[in-house]
Design an enzyme around this catalytic site. Structure first.
Site, mmCIF file in Angstrom:
data_model
loop_
_atom_site.group_PDB
_atom_site.id
_atom_site.type_symbol
_atom_site.label_atom_id
_atom_site.label_comp_id
_atom_site.label_asym_id
_atom_site.label_seq_id
_atom_site.Cartn_x
_atom_site.Cartn_y
_atom_site.Cartn_z
ATOM 1 N N THR A 38 0.849 -1.194 0.000
ATOM 2 C CA THR A 38 0.000 0.000 0.000
ATOM 3 C C THR A 38 0.883 1.243 0.000
ATOM 4 O O THR A 38 2.084 1.159 -0.318
ATOM 5 C CB THR A 38 -1.000 -0.033 1.186
ATOM 6 N N ASN A 39 0.345 2.393 0.329
ATOM 7 C CA ASN A 39 1.134 3.623 0.342
ATOM 8 C C ASN A 39 0.699 4.492 1.523
ATOM 9 O O ASN A 39 -0.173 4.102 2.290
ATOM 10 C CB ASN A 39 0.984 4.361 -0.993
#
Ligand code: CTP
Length: 404
Positions: free
Chosen positions: A210-211
């Protein structure tokens, strides 16, 4: 300018133990720059004194004593006529009954009868009282008359019983107030799709890539579009945030799910705001079961994830493409050049360029410093401000584009 600023909210407080929460509500409304005038019933005064509200709102709180005071003949008319909204929170079964049948025997019920503004009630009573056929009939009468009901919620009550009858929390009530006040805004009748959060690309059933996107800017955009009266669909990845009251929330995890949701929800929408941080790469193969340490360090091959905005651009100018499409550019270098390239390659109406190398703006903080780049070459640099303030400016630009 928030949808609440300079608005006159008349807050009626009736005799329920939830009256103490009305103090928090009065405080939240005042902090959002609304003018809050409070009327307490006699029963409410048993739970909370007027001075509490006066201290929080900086304005006189009225009681039945004022009904017989010097300005009695105009007080109820004056308060009722000046109000943009009459909110009765908590609203007891007794007050509901009085409202339903037009009884006017205390300052609050007289004011309610005289008021011309919308009426919102937040019922608070024991489950048996709420479910009683008499109360249900009163609810039906009031709903039919256009009264807006905020709650009640289901939950545990002061009596120890569980069921419907609990007053909504002040933060939720604030959301309902915003929704009602925003209804006649410039985006009334318009459908807006907002995306928010960082996508999750599965590696195996327990792990994902993810980020750092928190979703805060996207959720602020959902609130600002609602405040302007739009019908808002918020396509969100899992975040720690609470969706603004009134949004239709669609969940998406991966870029692929985001793509499907955006294409489905954008058909017939007036605008799409892509604030989500969508993955560019994803694992080429997702392991069907948890990768085990004993099998050694995995080599994860990545492949391109779908580009949602490119897919929207490929819709051309057909009916399925929203009239206004707004993108974000998260950049750590060459901010404006990179954003300009995305603006044209993704065929956007404008792009919000965000320098994520700054520590006081961008990911997971409360404020943002952005530059808006428009398809016609115009550029607007905004100084550091709250994400809601940034969202309100983006919404103004969308309104301008939809009006041209
Ligand atoms: N975006 C998208 N689909 C993707 C990646 C991004 O729709 N797979 C959207 C984002 O929601 C944002 C805009 O495209 O509105 C720009 O995202 P950004 O991550 O800044 O750019 P990328 O397209 O990923 O390009 P680069 O990797 O060169 O930064």
């Amino acid at each position: 300018m928030s949808v609440l600023s300079e608005k006159n909210i008349l807050l009626g407080v009736t005799g329920s133990i939830a009256a103490y929460k009305a103090a928090d509500l009065a405080s939240k409304l005042t902090q959002a720059d609304a003018h809050v005038d409070v009327i307490l019933t006699r029963a409410a005064e048993h739970f909370i004194p007027p001075i509490t509200f006066q201290s929080l709102t900086g304005r006189k709180a009225s009681t039945d004593t004022d009904l017989w005071g010097g300005e009695a003949h105009i007080l109820h008319v004056g308060l009722g006529h000046a109000a943009d909204l009459l909110l009765i929170a908590p609203c007891t079964a007794n007050t509901l009954a009085k409202l339903a049948h037009g009884q006017a025997n205390d300052l609050l019920s007289i004011t309610a009868l005289a008021a011309q503004c919308p009426l919102m009630v937040a019922p608070a009573m024991d489950v048996g009282m709420y479910e009683h056929p008499a109360t249900q009939e009163n609810v039906r009468i009031l709903r039919e008359r256009g009264v807006y009901f905020a709650g009640p919620a289901e939950g545990r009550m002061a009596s120890g019983l569980t069921g419907y009858g609990r007053m909504l929390e002040p933060a939720e009530l604030l959301g309902h107030v915003r929704l009602v006040l925003g209804k006649s805004g410039k985006l009334a009748g318009k459908k807006i799709v907002v995306t928010a959060g960082g996508t999750q690309e599965a590696i195996d059933p327990v792990r994902f890539i993810t980020n750092r996107s928190s979703g805060k800017q996207g959720y602020a955009l959902a609130q600002a579009t609602l405040d302007a009266g739009a019908e808002v669909t918020l396509i969100s990845t899992p975040t720690a945030l609470t969706a603004p009251i009134g949004t239709k929330v669609v969940s998406a995890y991966s870029a692929q799910e985001m793509l499907q949701a955006v294409l489905a929800e954008s058909a017939g929408a007036d605008a799409l705001i892509m604030a989500a941080a969508v993955a560019d790469f994803r694992p080429a193969d997702v392991a069907g079961s948890k990768l085990k340490k004993r099998d050694g360090i995995p080599q994860i091959m990545l492949e391109a994830a779908p580009d949602v905005l490119k897919a929207v651009a490929n819709l051309g100018s057909g009916a399925n493409r929203p009239r206004v499409v707004v993108g974000f550019a998260a950049e750590s270098r060459d901010l404006l050049a990179n954003a300009a390239e995305k603006l044209s390659s993704k065929k956007l109406d404008f792009i919000v360029a965000n320098d994520i190398s700054a520590t006081d703006s961008g990911f997971d903080v409360e404020e943002n410093r952005v530059t808006l780049l428009f398809a016609d070459g115009k550029e607007e640099k905004l100084s550091l401000r709250s994400k809601l303030a940034v969202a309100e400016i983006i919404v103004e630009k969308i309104i301008d584009l939809l009006e041209t």
